[in-house]
Enzyme design. Structure first.
Site, PDB file in Angstrom:
ATOM      1  N   SER A 218       0.630  -1.471  -0.065  1.00 62.19           N
ATOM      2  CA  SER A 218      -0.426  -0.308   0.037  1.00 62.19           C
ATOM      3  C   SER A 218       0.826   1.329  -0.084  1.00 62.19           C
ATOM      4  O   SER A 218       1.658   1.238  -0.920  1.00 62.19           O
ATOM      5  CB  SER A 218      -1.425  -0.121   1.252  1.00 62.19           C
ATOM      6  OG  SER A 218      -1.897   0.964   1.638  1.00 62.19           O
ATOM      7  N   GLU A 344      -9.646  -3.105  -5.508  1.00 63.51           N
ATOM      8  CA  GLU A 344      -8.077  -2.741  -4.585  1.00 63.51           C
ATOM      9  C   GLU A 344      -9.367  -1.411  -4.739  1.00 63.51           C
ATOM     10  O   GLU A 344      -8.576  -1.033  -3.032  1.00 63.51           O
ATOM     11  CB  GLU A 344      -7.007  -1.451  -5.344  1.00 63.51           C
ATOM     12  CG  GLU A 344      -6.149  -2.806  -6.034  1.00 63.51           C
ATOM     13  CD  GLU A 344      -4.928  -3.133  -4.779  1.00 63.51           C
ATOM     14  OE1 GLU A 344      -5.498  -2.841  -3.299  1.00 63.51           O
ATOM     15  OE2 GLU A 344      -4.046  -4.525  -4.867  1.00 63.51           O
ATOM     16  N   HIS A 460      -8.127  -4.459  -1.171  1.00 59.06           N
ATOM     17  CA  HIS A 460      -7.011  -4.448  -0.641  1.00 59.06           C
ATOM     18  C   HIS A 460      -6.019  -4.801   0.522  1.00 59.06           C
ATOM     19  O   HIS A 460      -6.780  -5.005   1.624  1.00 59.06           O
ATOM     20  CB  HIS A 460      -7.068  -2.715   0.001  1.00 59.06           C
ATOM     21  CG  HIS A 460      -5.679  -1.949  -0.270  1.00 59.06           C
ATOM     22  ND1 HIS A 460      -4.597  -2.406  -0.889  1.00 59.06           N
ATOM     23  CD2 HIS A 460      -5.257  -1.767   0.994  1.00 59.06           C
ATOM     24  CE1 HIS A 460      -3.903  -1.591  -0.264  1.00 59.06           C
ATOM     25  NE2 HIS A 460      -3.991  -0.983   0.623  1.00 59.06           N
TER      26      HIS A 460
END
Length: 541
Positions: A218, A344, A460
């Site tokens: 991330s 995501e 995510h």
């Protein structure tokens, strides 16, 4: 002792290193740095040294300044507990996460290494940069001992390092004042300083400073990508490879794009009207500053992933928007892995979709315009909205038909946000570097319909257990850190390189581990992502 061929290979490559064996866990490991003794802990197989400072405390006059290298160590340090995490921005969630010790004196790092290593063992090193939207996260979030343990089991031992870096306004203050003072992207400079520390000291822990791979997830993966494009692509010998999980060089623009958040901070701290607002912010008591920072938009706000405290082009660390730097060839010439999860954008769309009750096409168009493309001329986004249609069957979670419409525009929002911030930048990086260096890519489509969380899909960070589990990605990662190639005798499937001629993706599917692995092609939503990339280059965040 490990007698596998890989252990013998490691021994042959470095006579200073003996194959791993169990040591007495009652005897704590000790290392000497400069004039100081550092006392860690061990479970008999993996030793760890936690909370080692790598820079001077960024407090007082050092607040909002580039990191200052720590002076020569003296005395005795008990490094068996994590150090402070950097100040965490409040996320205003409906539940209160467990608090973690935090404060400005947070520039510390952790090291995990095989317990029987000696200085000079020359093991490869993996340096981890945590994620958290540049607002939250800590080097204590993930246990590096898991990966080191697996590397020992493979007969391919490595050393693992995790660093802290300043986040939120403390690390990514952005404005014309910050630009003029040349103190932008402080969090990225913190990371760079930690990498310099590794060069100076990691050999004492058995690591080889010439064989460092940096990785992150991330915001950590975005950071890795930005470390690759800074300095004209010159790594200064700080790392030789990179691993990016759910993040690539992000489409951000000039540092003055954060001016309104800086101005709000100045107002909320009482610094408005002072001759030097940046210097005033340095003098604001920590509790007052932290409270003002907590008022700024966060990961649960309604503006998606266009967050206030992001890395931005400051003219020094990032001399131009990151994607422009890639077009100019300012990319480190190193092997890298870059992968994403299939959905995501879901985790970053749910709050806005529900809180703003985005149900109609008009609401969706207005939200995208206001959140991401407020400076685009009328009609410029028409093609984008055609390519991301008002059809839930084409939205994210992908492949779920008309299910999971928590609002009628939610899946559309998720598809566009996921591509804008994650998928399109990943593909753009790979396309730009194809044929110039060795690259691999993956796509995690596992856990598509998790219990009670089907509306998030392969969300995510859902891939993180595949390497920190340990899981199926762990062996690929250890191989890559050691040999600059993820393939090896214990992996489930040979992973071919990614090229523009053959856009191979190691693809994970299935609802639980072990996941099914296949090689698929990076050929989904091509026209849509091309349009997203074109807009990002023209109108960066």
């Amino acid at each position: 002792m490990f007698l596998s061929p890989y252990a013998l290979l490691a021994f042959t490559a470095s006579f200073a290193y003996a194959a791993p064996s169990i040591v007495n866990p009652a005897v704590p490991p000790v290392v000497v740095l400069d004039n100081a003794t550092f006392i860690g802990s061990t479970n008999g197989t993996v030793s760890k040294f936690l909370g080692i400072p790598f820079a001077e405390p960024p407090t007082g006059d050092l607040r909002f300044r580039l990191p200052v290298p720590v002076g020569p160590y003296n005395g005795t340090y008990n490094v068996t507990q994590y150090g402070l995490s950097c100040p965490q921005q409040s996320q205003n969630l409906f539940f209160t996460p467990a608090p973690i010790p935090e404060g400005e004196d947070c520039l510390n790092l952790n090291i995990w290494a095989p317990s029987d290593i000696q200085p000079g063992a020359n093991l490869s090193v993996f340096v981890w940069i945590f994620g958290g939207g540049f607002q939250a996260g800590s080097n204590s979030a993930d246990d590096g001992g898991v990966i080191v343990q697996r590397s020992i089991e493979l007969g391919e031992p490595i050393v693992y390092v995790s660093m802290n870096y300043r986040i939120s306004a403390f690390g990514f203050l952005a404005s014309k004042e910050v630009e003029e003072a040349e103190v932008g992207n402080i969090g990225l400079w913190d990371q760079r300083q930690a990498l310099r520390w590794v060069q100076e000291y990691i050999s004492t822990f058995g690591g080889n400073p010439a064989n460092v791979t940096i990785g992150g997830e991330s915001a950590g993966a975005i950071s890795v990508g930005l470390q690759m494009v800074t300095n004209g692509g010159n790594t200064e010998g700080l790392f030789r490879a990179a691993f990016m999980s759910s993040g690539s060089p992000v489409p951000v623009g000039n540092i003055t794009h954060g001016q309104k958040y800086y101005d709000a901070l100045v107002n909320d701290t009482g610094c408005f009207g002072t001759a030097d607002t940046l210097e005033c912010l340095r003098q604001v008591p920590y509790e007052k500053l932290k409270a003002a920072v907590d008022k700024s938009p966060n990961l649960s706000s309604t503006q998606g992933v266009n967050l206030p405290w992001l890395p931005r082009a400051d003219g020094i660390f990032l001399t131009a928007p990151p994607q422009h730097l890639m077009l100019n060839g300012s990319v480190a010439d190193i092997p890298f892995i870059s992968g994403d999860c299939d959905d995501e954008g879901t985790a970053f769309s749910a709050f806005a979709a529900v809180r703003l009750d985005i149900q109609t096409d008009e609401q969706f168009v207005d939200w995208i315009n206001e959140t991401y493309f407020s400076t685009t001329p009328a009609g410029r986004l028409d093609e984008l909205f055609t390519l991301y249609p008002d059809d839930p069957a084409q939205g994210s979670p992908f492949g779920t038909g008309n299910r999971y419409q928590i609002t009628k525009q939610y899946k559309r929002m998720s598809a566009l946000q996921g591509d804008l911030i994650f998928q399109a930048p990943r593909r753009f990086l790979l396309e730009q570097r194809s044929g110039k260096q060795n690259t691999w890519s993956y796509l995690f489509k596992g856990e598509k319909d998790p219990f009670l969380l089907g509306f998030l899909g392969s969300r995510h960070a859902s891939d993180v257990p595949t390497y920190f589990g340990p899981g199926q990605m762990t062996d690929y990662l250890v191989n890559f850190v050691n040999h600059l190639n993820p393939n090896g005798p214990t992996v489930d499937l040979s992973w071919p390189k990614y090229t523009n001629a053959s856009t191979n993706l190691l693809t994970f599917t299935g609802e639980s581990a072990p996941f099914q692995l296949n090689i698929t092609q990076d050929d989904f939503r091509v026209a849509a992502m091309n349009e997203v990339t074109e807009l990002s280059l023209e109108y960066p965040l």
